[in-house]
Design an enzyme around this catalytic site. Structure first.
Site, PDB file in Angstrom:
ATOM      1  N   HIS A  51       0.823  -1.215   0.000  1.00  0.00           N
ATOM      2  CA  HIS A  51       0.000   0.000   0.000  1.00  0.00           C
ATOM      3  C   HIS A  51       0.857   1.265   0.000  1.00  0.00           C
ATOM      4  CE1 HIS A  51       0.298   0.841   4.437  1.00  0.00           C
ATOM      5  NE2 HIS A  51       0.329  -0.465   4.557  1.00  0.00           N
TER       6      HIS A  51
ATOM      7  N   ASP B  51      -0.190   4.374   1.176  1.00  0.00           N
ATOM      8  CA  ASP B  51      -0.458   5.375   2.231  1.00  0.00           C
ATOM      9  C   ASP B  51       0.291   5.063   3.515  1.00  0.00           C
ATOM     10  OD1 ASP B  51      -2.194   3.109   2.598  1.00  0.00           O
ATOM     11  OD2 ASP B  51      -3.418   4.287   3.970  1.00  0.00           O
TER      12      ASP B  51
ATOM     13  N   GLU C 265      -4.933   1.791   2.763  1.00  0.00           N
ATOM     14  CA  GLU C 265      -4.926   0.589   3.612  1.00  0.00           C
ATOM     15  C   GLU C 265      -5.085   0.959   5.073  1.00  0.00           C
ATOM     16  OE1 GLU C 265      -3.125  -2.591   6.170  1.00  0.00           O
ATOM     17  OE2 GLU C 265      -2.555  -0.504   6.003  1.00  0.00           O
ATOM     18  N   GLU C 266      -4.429   2.039   5.482  1.00  0.00           N
ATOM     19  CA  GLU C 266      -4.404   2.393   6.909  1.00  0.00           C
ATOM     20  C   GLU C 266      -5.784   2.795   7.427  1.00  0.00           C
ATOM     21  OE1 GLU C 266      -2.003   1.756   8.740  1.00  0.00           O
ATOM     22  OE2 GLU C 266      -0.191   1.746   7.521  1.00  0.00           O
TER      23      GLU C 266
ATOM     24  N   ASP D 279       3.781  -6.524   3.656  1.00  0.00           N
ATOM     25  CA  ASP D 279       3.408  -5.456   4.584  1.00  0.00           C
ATOM     26  C   ASP D 279       3.435  -6.010   6.005  1.00  0.00           C
ATOM     27  OD1 ASP D 279       2.385  -3.171   5.753  1.00  0.00           O
ATOM     28  OD2 ASP D 279       0.322  -3.569   5.158  1.00  0.00           O
TER      29      ASP D 279
HETATM   30 ZN   LIG Z   1       0.884  -1.458   6.382  1.00  0.00          ZN
END
Ligand SMILES: [Zn+2]
Length: 400
Positions: A75, A77, A170-171, A193
């Site tokens: 991701h 972000d 994603e966050e 991740d």
């Molecule tokens: Zn992450």
């Protein structure tokens, strides 16, 4: 510095924080600055890509025909807890095991962060104390680019077709919202991740939530005797009627929790929001039942009041799906074995984009990135572990 790490340093300097109060897609337009940079870097490797209307980047590197296409995702972000504006990464070569002066009065020592003790002699990349680093998940992006670079520059090494996916948001839990499994084209995939180099996750929580509204009886406090029912008292009673040992601060490993996230209360009305988590779906259902029981208990204590209870499901444990894809786990085991490392399979005590992708038909276990202390100023990356993960993924993708 080698190219793989230079890319990482480029990526962390681009501010890509997402915003959970925004209703746009992606939640912040600045994330696209990194998405476009990734497209440029792909182009440099001769890989065409598409940035779609939702800010998702898709790309493909063809491989041996007939082999399963394998996906990689990360991701763009960064977390909301700490700024990522003007990240000034610090490079510590040949780390001596001592205290690291980050800057802005912040220090990081192995006494406070024992993981540092594992990195003596390693090259570490840290923050300057005033921002997070963004190794979550720019290390994932840079590892994927490094893997692609490897296969492009070693055309004699046969490999699976590789499907690439770079997502925003994603966050804030919106990563899989606009995921298109057809466009992605992978039979199964790996989210890059995570943290320590030997930790793999094939399990997430099952997640539900409860919204509780408790209606009291409001009356002037001077004449309240025998008449007032304070909604705040109802709220306290409700929370106490739930099993105390299932609060998150008392749980770990496979233990689920009921977590009171927020409470707004007055005399007339109280509103409580809980999240409910368990790796086991049947146990999650039992925890939901505890909320019905708590409601009945408060109604018994305070006859005549009303309590509205709304329960809902949020996401499911991706293990259900990954169990149906032994091949994607076998590949992980085989690749680690080639590197002489024994992986540790640990359940995530949270969710991941991979859970969303898995339930949309692409089983997606979670691989690490070699970075630590995410979401804050003590975040750092181990260059040695970054390279281990790069080699691990190369092994996964090689044709057998
Ligand atoms: Zn992450």
């Amino acid at each position: 510095m080698e190219k793989d790490i230079l890319r990482f340093l480029d990526y962390v300097k681009i501010d890509t924080q997402s915003d959970d109060t925004s209703f746009t897609v992606p939640s912040t337009a600045k994330q696209l600055n990194l998405s476009r940079k990734l497209q440029e870097d792909l182009k440099e490797l001769g890989i065409e890509s598409e940035l779609d209307e939702f800010g998702v980047v898709y790309a493909k590197l063809p491989g041996v025909e007939g082999l399963d296409p394998i996906g990689l995702n990360a991701h763009v972000d960064t977390a909301l807890e700490c700024s990522d504006f003007d990240v000034k990464p610090k490079i510590i070569e040949n780390y001596d095991g001592g205290v690291i002066e980050l800057g802005h009065g912040y220090k990081m020592s192995p006494a406070e962060f024992p993981s540092l003790g594992e990195h003596i002699g390693d090259t570490l990349i840290t923050t300057s104390g005033d921002t997070l680093l963004g190794a979550d998940d720019k290390a994932g992006l840079a590892i994927i680019m490094a893997v692609l670079d490897y296969f492009v520059s070693h055309p004699n090494i046969p490999h699976h077709p590789i499907c690439i996916l770079f997502t925003p948001d994603e966050e804030i839990g919106r990563g899989p919202d606009h995921f298109d499994p057809k466009k992605f084209g992978a039979k199964y995939a790996y989210t890059v991740d995570g943290g320590i180099y030997d930790s793999v996750a094939c399990e997430t929580f099952n997640a539900a939530h409860a919204d509780v509204t408790l209606h009291g009886i409001s009356i002037h406090p001077g004449e309240a005797k025998g008449k007032m029912v304070n909604a705040s008292d109802l709220a306290f009673a409700f929370d106490h009627a739930l099993p105390a040992e299932k609060r998150p601060q008392f749980t770990s490993g496979y233990e689920g929790f009921n977590h009171l996230v927020s409470m707004v209360s007055g005399v007339d009305e109280a509103k409580m929001h809980y999240i409910i988590r368990n790796h086991d779906r049947a146990k999650l259902e039992e925890q939901k039942e505890e909320f019905h029981k708590a409601r009945e208990e408060v109604l018994r204590q305070y006859p005549g009041v009303t309590i509205d209870l709304a329960l809902g499901d949020d996401y499911h444990n991706m293990k259900e799906i990954i169990d149906g894809c032994p091949e994607c786990v076998r590949k992980i085991d085989k690749a680690y074995a080639t590197l002489g490392i024994k992986p540790r399979y640990e359940p995530i005590r949270g969710g991941t984009d991979g859970a969303g992708f898995s339930f949309q038909g692409v089983p997606t276990p979670n691989l690490p990135t070699g970075s630590y202390n995410h979401h804050g100023r003590f975040e750092y990356l181990s260059v040695r572990e970054f390279k281990i993960i790069k080699n691990l993924i190369i092994e996964i993708l090689k044709a057998e």
